[in-house]
Design an enzyme around this catalytic site. Structure first.
Site, PDB file in Angstrom:
ATOM      1  N   GLU B  70       0.806  -1.222   0.000  1.00 24.80           N
ATOM      2  CA  GLU B  70       0.000   0.000   0.000  1.00 24.80           C
ATOM      3  C   GLU B  70       0.834   1.265   0.000  1.00 24.80           C
ATOM      4  OE1 GLU B  70      -0.808  -2.654   1.781  1.00 24.80           O
ATOM      5  OE2 GLU B  70      -2.788  -3.168   1.027  1.00 24.80           O
ATOM      6  N   ALA B  94     -10.648   0.372   3.242  1.00 24.38           N
ATOM      7  CA  ALA B  94     -10.207   1.680   3.722  1.00 24.38           C
ATOM      8  C   ALA B  94      -9.287   1.550   4.932  1.00 24.38           C
ATOM      9  CB  ALA B  94     -11.419   2.536   4.087  1.00 24.38           C
ATOM     10  N   HIS B 139     -11.396  -4.579   9.032  1.00 20.96           N
ATOM     11  CA  HIS B 139     -11.959  -4.512   7.672  1.00 20.96           C
ATOM     12  C   HIS B 139     -13.337  -3.843   7.647  1.00 20.96           C
ATOM     13  CE1 HIS B 139      -8.848  -7.526   6.862  1.00 20.96           C
ATOM     14  NE2 HIS B 139      -9.077  -7.407   5.571  1.00 20.96           N
TER      15      HIS B 139
HETATM   16  C1  LIG Z   1      -2.491  -4.365   4.159  1.00 18.56           C
HETATM   17  C2  LIG Z   1      -3.419  -5.285   3.466  1.00 18.56           C
HETATM   18  N1  LIG Z   1      -3.525  -5.231   2.126  1.00 18.56           N
HETATM   19  C3  LIG Z   1      -4.365  -6.046   1.473  1.00 18.56           C
HETATM   20  C4  LIG Z   1      -5.121  -6.944   2.156  1.00 18.56           C
HETATM   21  C5  LIG Z   1      -6.121  -7.828   1.431  1.00 18.56           C
HETATM   22  N2  LIG Z   1      -5.595  -9.174   1.413  1.00 18.56           N
HETATM   23  C6  LIG Z   1      -5.923 -10.060   2.362  1.00 18.56           C
HETATM   24  S1  LIG Z   1      -5.122 -11.482   2.196  1.00 18.56           S
HETATM   25  C7  LIG Z   1      -4.355 -10.964   0.808  1.00 18.56           C
HETATM   26  C8  LIG Z   1      -3.423 -11.871   0.094  1.00 18.56           C
HETATM   27  C9  LIG Z   1      -2.331 -12.355   0.975  1.00 18.56           C
HETATM   28  O1  LIG Z   1      -1.535 -13.238   0.274  1.00 18.56           O
HETATM   29  P1  LIG Z   1      -0.422 -14.093   1.007  1.00 18.56           P
HETATM   30  O2  LIG Z   1       0.413 -13.199   1.847  1.00 18.56           O
HETATM   31  O3  LIG Z   1       0.264 -14.884  -0.016  1.00 18.56           O
HETATM   32  O4  LIG Z   1      -1.245 -15.007   2.003  1.00 18.56           O
HETATM   33  P2  LIG Z   1      -2.282 -16.169   1.647  1.00 18.56           P
HETATM   34  O5  LIG Z   1      -3.610 -15.530   1.462  1.00 18.56           O
HETATM   35  O6  LIG Z   1      -1.814 -16.858   0.444  1.00 18.56           O
HETATM   36  O7  LIG Z   1      -2.276 -17.025   2.858  1.00 18.56           O
HETATM   37  C10 LIG Z   1      -4.722  -9.663   0.505  1.00 18.56           C
HETATM   38  C11 LIG Z   1      -4.250  -8.896  -0.654  1.00 18.56           C
HETATM   39  C12 LIG Z   1      -5.006  -6.965   3.563  1.00 18.56           C
HETATM   40  N3  LIG Z   1      -5.753  -7.765   4.315  1.00 18.56           N
HETATM   41  N4  LIG Z   1      -4.131  -6.151   4.179  1.00 18.56           N
END
Ligand SMILES: Cc1ncc(C[n+]2csc(CCOP(=O)(O)OP(=O)(O)O)c2C)c(N)n1
Ligand SMILES: [Mg+2]
Lengths: 323, 336
Positions: B70, B94, B139
């Site tokens: 971000e 947000a 969230h």
């Molecule tokens: C700071 C932030 N950005 C985006 C998200 C939305 N988000 C939740 S899980 C995720 C993917 C995470 O991928 P990874 O680290 O590979 O973990 P996995 O889901 O594969 O266990 C995203 C983009 C979030 N929760 N927090």
């Protein structure tokens, strides 16, 4: 080093508990029983268990949004977790946090986390606390392949090296961050451990779908870190069997991908084959465990359903200790 | 006029502004979706379906699917804006402003002022916010109050498809940084949207209901709740003047003050926690500027000063609701 019969049975029980817990949630969520966002850990069980089997209650872990497996492997109680995910007053966190925020400080489980990348620096802090106490305890962060792209993760790795923090960065590479692959989103796509090396720490790589490979690798890593050599990193190659969250249509998967993963990369199947072929355990031993686990999960769901909801007055509790 | 949902109005506005102005670009996590996977970039179009088909039309230079980073998303939007582009950055939730706050707070919001008026930073940050989905403390938050307290950014909160189009068009064309708050629960709301060019200037409130007994000021998700409360009160002969402020910064003080001059009574409904909130800000403004007109102390309907809880029962106790607004209106009317 050969694991004892009890250790093998225990490892299988912990992995089967995670699998069964998650499969059951998958079903209950489909029925609309459970509110909110739930990210299932199925497919990655060997990673959490292979890591946490080396840890005591006074070692600290921090987890992610996909945290159920880490919690269970660290010894957080099944029924409390189920009640929490059901949003009950009897839940581990009184229904305040739900699936993404399970924590149990007494078990050294410092929290699942809804913010990707938030955990790694906290693990460094926990490790620095252990270093102050000089008791050989460690901090450990679980992060995904997606989380390895957050600045917080980089900052944590650098700071861990310069402070010689007894911390382990475990990267579970399940080849997806939400709907995106590391081949696109991660500049060193096939190699996350190499990033840790670039920060000046020693890194290991293991098959996160193989309990034995993960466990044996982690033994070396733990010996190294507990001996006061500073931080270390481990990249575990693993798979997620369900969507990013429950309800994800998974259009980014290739044809037959899930069937292939379940056929070729299932850590429970691999474990069973290995121990029965080697004559260490019998199929019946493992079947018994599965039946016991199934009963436990049934009970956990029944109790969660019957448990009281939190009362509206509880909204106001636990913001501060005193105010 | 075309009938569509808010999420469609947002997508169509981005599409038409990108066609109109080649400097408009967009970046965010999974806004294309499927990058680097076997399924391929098959237009998931963002998890909120507010970018479907954009990458196919505008390509990877203008529709940039990003890693989970971000600070880099918002920081690079800032840099691209200083370099003459009009970036739209999406924060999937947000709540993730926490990760990139410096780029907003110390950078984007302050460039123009500290550079002595020599720069412009026409960034739009789209933030998907709000409670009601049992998405738990990280969230679900309504962070717009916090952001409204920040000089140097404009804060916008559409509540209808037409407003989504008009306000987003203004946001993209605006030369100042704009934080555009989209409520998750409003994405599916349908309504008529004017065809062609449609711009709503900032700082102009919308009157949602006319009434003479009490002024209800609301924003975002709270507007619909205020309407329900007003409809119920109307059955008892109580007339509510319901105002959707549309933008919390700039704030249409005149519309609020004019209404309070007529009704003498004010209820503000706000989804963010009460301390230093938009609701508190509006009550203070009215107490300052329309003290003589007030027949009762201004009232606020907000969540309590707590994080957003997870469990269904807790979240519904937490959130403002039509009955809570009705109660507040009745007590303001009963005051003497
Ligand atoms: C700071 C932030 N950005 C985006 C998200 C939305 N988000 C939740 S899980 C995720 C993917 C995470 O991928 P990874 O680290 O590979 O973990 P996995 O889901 O594969 O266990 C995203 C983009 C979030 N929760 N927090
Ligand atoms: Mg991943």
């Amino acid at each position: 080093m050969q694991l004892s019969r009890d250790e093998l049975l225990g490892a299988y029980r912990r992995m089967a508990t995670i699998r069964s817990f998650e499969e059951r949630l998958h079903d209950e969520i489909a029925k609309g029983e459970i509110a909110g966002f739930t990210h299932l850990y199925c497919g990655q069980e060997a990673a959490a268990v292979g890591v946490c089997d080396h840890l005591g209650d006074d070692d600290f872990i921090v987890s992610t949004h996909r945290g159920h497996g880490h919690c269970l492997a660290k010894g957080v109680e099944v029924k409390g977790m189920m009640a929490e995910i059901y949003g009950r007053a009897t839940g581990t966190c009184k229904g305040k946090g739900g699936s993404m925020h399970i924590a149990d400080i007494d078990k050294g489980m410092l929290g699942a986390n809804g913010i990707v990348g938030a955990g790694a620096p906290q693990a460094v802090g926990a490790a620095l606390a252990a270093k102050m106490d000089g008791n050989g305890r460690i901090g450990l962060s679980f992060s995904g392949d997606g989380a390895c792209n957050q600045g917080t993760t980089f900052e944590a790795m650098n700071m861990a090296v310069v402070t010689k923090a007894p911390v382990i960065f475990v990267f579970e590479n399940n080849h997806y961050s939400e709907h995106t692959g590391p081949a696109y989103a991660t500049a060193t796509s096939t190699d996350i451990a190499g990033r840790a090396e670039a920060f000046g720490m020693k890194a290991w790589r293991a098959n996160g779908c193989d309990y034995f490979d993960t466990y044996e690798t982690m033994r070396e890593v733990l010996d190294y870190v507990r001996a006061g050599n500073g931080p270390a990193a481990v990249e575990l190659d693993t798979e997620r069997f369900y969507g990013h969250f429950e309800g994800d249509p998974q259009r980014y998967r290739g044809p037959g991908e899930i069937d292939r993963l379940r056929a070729e990369r299932d850590c429970l199947t691999a474990f069973r084959r290995r121990v029965t072929e080697a004559g260490l355990l019998a199929d019946a031993d493992l079947d018994t465990i599965e039946a016991e686990v199934a009963r436990l999960i049934d009970e956990a769901v029944d109790e969660a359903r019957a448990a009281p909801a939190p009362t509206p007055a509880m909204v106001l509790e636990d913001v501060y200790i005193s105010y | 006029m075309t009938r569509m949902m808010i999420r469609e109005a947002i997508l169509e506005t981005i599409r038409s502004e990108m066609r109109r102005d080649p400097t408009v670009m967009m970046l965010g996590e999974d806004i294309v979706g499927g990058m680097g996977t076997a399924g391929g970039p098959e237009a998931i179009g963002g998890i909120w379906s507010t970018s479907t088909g954009l990458w196919e039309e505008f390509g990877s230079n203008r529709i940039i699917d990003t890693p989970i980073s971000e600070s880099a998303i918002i920081g690079s939007a800032a840099g691209a804006a200083l370099a003459g582009k009009r970036p739209i950055a999406e924060l999937m939730f947000a709540d993730f402003v926490g990760v990139c706050m410096d780029q907003i707070w110390n950078q984007i919001a302050k460039f123009r002022y500290m550079f002595g008026g020599k720069s412009k930073c026409p960034v739009v940050i789209r933030l998907v916010y709000g409670a009601g989905f049992n998405a738990a403390p990280q969230h679900s938050q309504a962070v717009y109050s916090m952001m409204t307290s920040m000089p140097g950014v404009k804060v916008v909160m559409p509540t209808t498809p037409a407003d989504a189009k008009g306000l987003l068009t203004q946001a993209i064309r605006d030369d100042d940084p704009v934080l555009f708050f989209e409520h998750k629960a409003l994405y599916g709301v349908k309504g008529e949207v004017p065809d062609g060019d449609y711009v709503i200037p900032f700082g102009h409130a919308r009157q949602v209901r006319a009434g003479e007994h009490v002024t209800i000021v609301a924003m975002g998700m709270m507007v619909g709740l205020a309407e329900k409360a007003a409809d119920q009160l109307a059955q008892d002969g109580i007339g509510c003047d319901v105002i959707d402020i549309r933008t919390t910064s700039p704030l249409d003080e005149e519309a609020i003050l004019d209404s309070v001059e007529m009704t003498g009574r004010l209820v503000v409904v706000d989804e963010s926690p009460p301390r230093c909130s938009v609701a508190a800000d509006i009550c203070a403004m009215v107490a300052n500027k329309a003290f003589a007109a007030l027949k009762a102390p201004p009232a606020m309907v907000t969540p309590p000063h707590t994080p957003v809880p997870f469990a269904r029962e807790l979240e519904s106790a937490y959130l403002p609701s039509p009955p809570k607004i009705v109660d507040a209106v009745r007590s303001v009317l009963a005051y003497r």
